[in-house]
Design an enzyme around this catalytic site. Structure first.
Site, mmCIF file in Angstrom:
data_model
loop_
_atom_site.group_PDB
_atom_site.id
_atom_site.type_symbol
_atom_site.label_atom_id
_atom_site.label_comp_id
_atom_site.label_asym_id
_atom_site.label_seq_id
_atom_site.Cartn_x
_atom_site.Cartn_y
_atom_site.Cartn_z
ATOM 1 N N TYR A 1 25.915 -22.500 15.204
ATOM 2 C CA TYR A 1 25.239 -21.266 14.795
ATOM 3 C C TYR A 1 26.051 -20.466 13.783
ATOM 4 C CZ TYR A 1 21.358 -21.679 18.090
ATOM 5 O OH TYR A 1 20.229 -22.077 18.742
ATOM 6 N N HIS B 1 27.319 -26.477 20.013
ATOM 7 C CA HIS B 1 26.109 -25.857 19.444
ATOM 8 C C HIS B 1 26.364 -24.378 19.118
ATOM 9 C CE1 HIS B 1 22.202 -26.762 18.064
ATOM 10 N NE2 HIS B 1 21.603 -25.816 18.758
ATOM 11 N N GLU C 1 16.096 -17.117 18.382
ATOM 12 C CA GLU C 1 17.000 -18.228 18.694
ATOM 13 C C GLU C 1 18.459 -17.790 18.599
ATOM 14 O OE1 GLU C 1 17.269 -21.777 16.279
ATOM 15 O OE2 GLU C 1 16.852 -22.955 18.074
#
Ligand code: SF4
Ligand code: FE
Length: 483
Positions: free
Chosen positions: A296, A292, A447
């Site tokens: 990004y 993950h 985020e």
């Protein structure tokens, strides 16, 4: 089926019986809810683009298990090229939605669970890998969207899961039956849960023997009995209810997060992928987080492309695109954004094959990628705000612009260059507001800090993977130090 159209995806979501709460009320039809719909539209884009021949290489892959073409979001990476294509696909989707398109967490969970279950089975003779492959083939065939749920509420950060005052603050097994297990707990900040058919649940961190019941991974439908979700607020979310599209900044797309409660949910044996083998909890977390953190380097870059474009358009509309410091700020934004992309590509290019057969990113570079993401989007936003000017947070509403009496004054006094309408100028400023402070700031700004693990989580991994011993030896050799 193998590839659903966007419309088929939307219809498939209507059939689910999910328990969704927002503003203290149960939402009967999340698909048509004006606050939630933009987030569904973002996931729909992962289906729409997969239908287009020009994006076939990025958006789809051939499943090594069935020989069928599947959506890349359901693919098990077979090469470093697959890993790089994943990042490129995420950049593309960021560009097309300017929001979080949510489907990556499932893809990252698939690849982490795939290799970890293989390793657990090898040690314990369990059948988790076969269980998981059966689930995966079904997901590929039905082209499902799957959420990946990792983050527990965690309660007192100084205490292990079993030592919490409330044992449910980490999701755990509360009952073992011959045919399966019953789990209780919650997962926080769940991106895209509402827009997913299924969820893969994983532990949130490395576990010790006392936390055996917390070392659990499984999949289940998002509308399984006992699951309900409470939608998180986003800044400016109720603007979507005002009937003034312009004020939302991005009228079509968005993201969503929810607190998801697992209130005694039954999981049958063949849906379990970890159940008490506590030493593998950390491995699973490390791999999922690694994938993950690679992600990004794609999605945030794509959204960054939109923000850079918006800042440049704002400069055009303000009449100062050729001013040297404005040009330089836009160059700086591009430099930062492409540096993130370079990290996403680099950790993919240096990926390696796992024993299970899929490809894992270079974990050190994936963590460096995400560490940069905790910083650069903030600077990109700062520069965009600088270029946009204060009007991005002081402009009147669309309804004022449309009002027969005061509208002409808004139109007259908020115009920039004469050749561009005030409406267009306000639209681009609202988009910058949306990305830096509004609903999309959840997915782009905050985020970037906390998604896929907060900054310190990457620093721990960097210290583990950085091989400082080797670097000290290099220095001693160059300095002719003999100890
Ligand atoms: Fe995908 Fe990015 Fe959203 Fe994570 S934050 S689900 S990587 S778009
Ligand atoms: Fe995320």
């Amino acid at each position: 089926m193998a590839l659903m159209t966007g419309e088929q995806y939307v219809e498939s979501m209507r059939k689910l019986n999910m328990q969704v709460y927002m503003f203290g009320k149960k939402i009967e039809c999340p698909v048509d809810d004006p606050i939630l719909r933009p987030s569904l539209n973002s996931v729909k884009m992962t289906y729409d683009l997969a239908q287009l021949p020009e994006y076939q290489d990025l958006m789809t892959a051939v499943s090594p298990y069935t020989g069928k073409r599947v959506n890349r979001f359901t693919h098990i990476h077979q090469s470093t090229q697959d890993l790089m294509n994943k990042v490129k696909m995420q950049r593309l989707l960021g560009q097309k939605t300017a929001a979080c398109f949510q489907r990556c967490v499932g893809m990252d969970a698939f690849n982490a669970v795939f290799s970890t279950t293989y390793d657990i089975d090898k040690k314990y003779g369990t059948t988790y890998h076969e269980n998981f492959k059966k689930f995966l083939l079904n997901v590929q065939e039905l082209d499902y969207t799957v959420d990946g749920a990792m983050t527990d509420p965690k309660g007192d950060r100084g205490l292990a899961p079993h030592a919490q005052a409330d044992p449910d603050l980490f999701l755990h097994v509360v009952e073992r039956r011959p045919d399966g297990i019953v789990v209780r707990g919650a997962k926080a900040h769940q991106t895209g849960f509402i827009n997913s058919h299924e969820v893969i649940v994983m532990p949130t961190m490395a576990m010790g023997e006392d936390d055996k019941d917390y070392a659990v991974a499984f999949s289940c439908p998002t509308d399984a009995e006992g699951i309900f979700m409470i939608v998180g607020r986003q800044s400016c979310d109720t603007r979507k209810l005002e009937g003034a599209e312009m004020d939302t900044g991005n009228p079509t797309f968005g993201g969503m997060e929810a607190l998801v409660i697992f209130d005694d949910v039954f999981i049958p044996n063949d849906r379990i992928y970890l159940n008490g083998e506590f030493e593998f909890a950390g491995v699973l977390v490390e791999r999922f987080a690694g994938y993950h953190r690679q992600s990004y380097g794609g999605c945030k870059v794509g959204v960054g492309d939109v923000l850079i474009g918006a800042a440049a358009v704002a400069a055009d509309y303000n009449g100062c695109p050729k001013v040297s410091h404005i040009k330089d700020k836009i160059i700086e934004m591009q430099h930062l954004n492409e540096t993130l992309f370079a990290c996403g590509i680099a950790c993919s290019a240096l990926g390696t094959k796992t024993e299970s057969g899929n490809y894992l990113i270079d974990l050190l570079l994936a963590n460096v990628c995400k560490q940069n993401v905790t910083r650069f989007p903030y600077e990109i936003v700062r520069l965009a705000e600088d270029i946009a000017g204060g009007l991005m947070v002081t402009a009147p509403s669309e309804k004022d612009l449309r009002d027969p009496k005061i509208g002409p004054y808004v139109d007259k006094y908020l115009r920039g260059v004469a050749s561009v309408s005030t409406e267009n100028r306000l639209k681009i400023l609202r988009l910058i507001e949306n990305l830096s402070l509004g609903t999309a700031a959840v997915g782009y700004r905050t985020e970037s800090m906390h998604g896929a693990g907060s900054p310190q989580a990457q620093r721990i991994m960097i210290s583990r993977q950085g091989n400082l011993r080797m670097k000290k030896a290099l220095a001693k050799e160059i300095a002719h130090i003999k100890e």
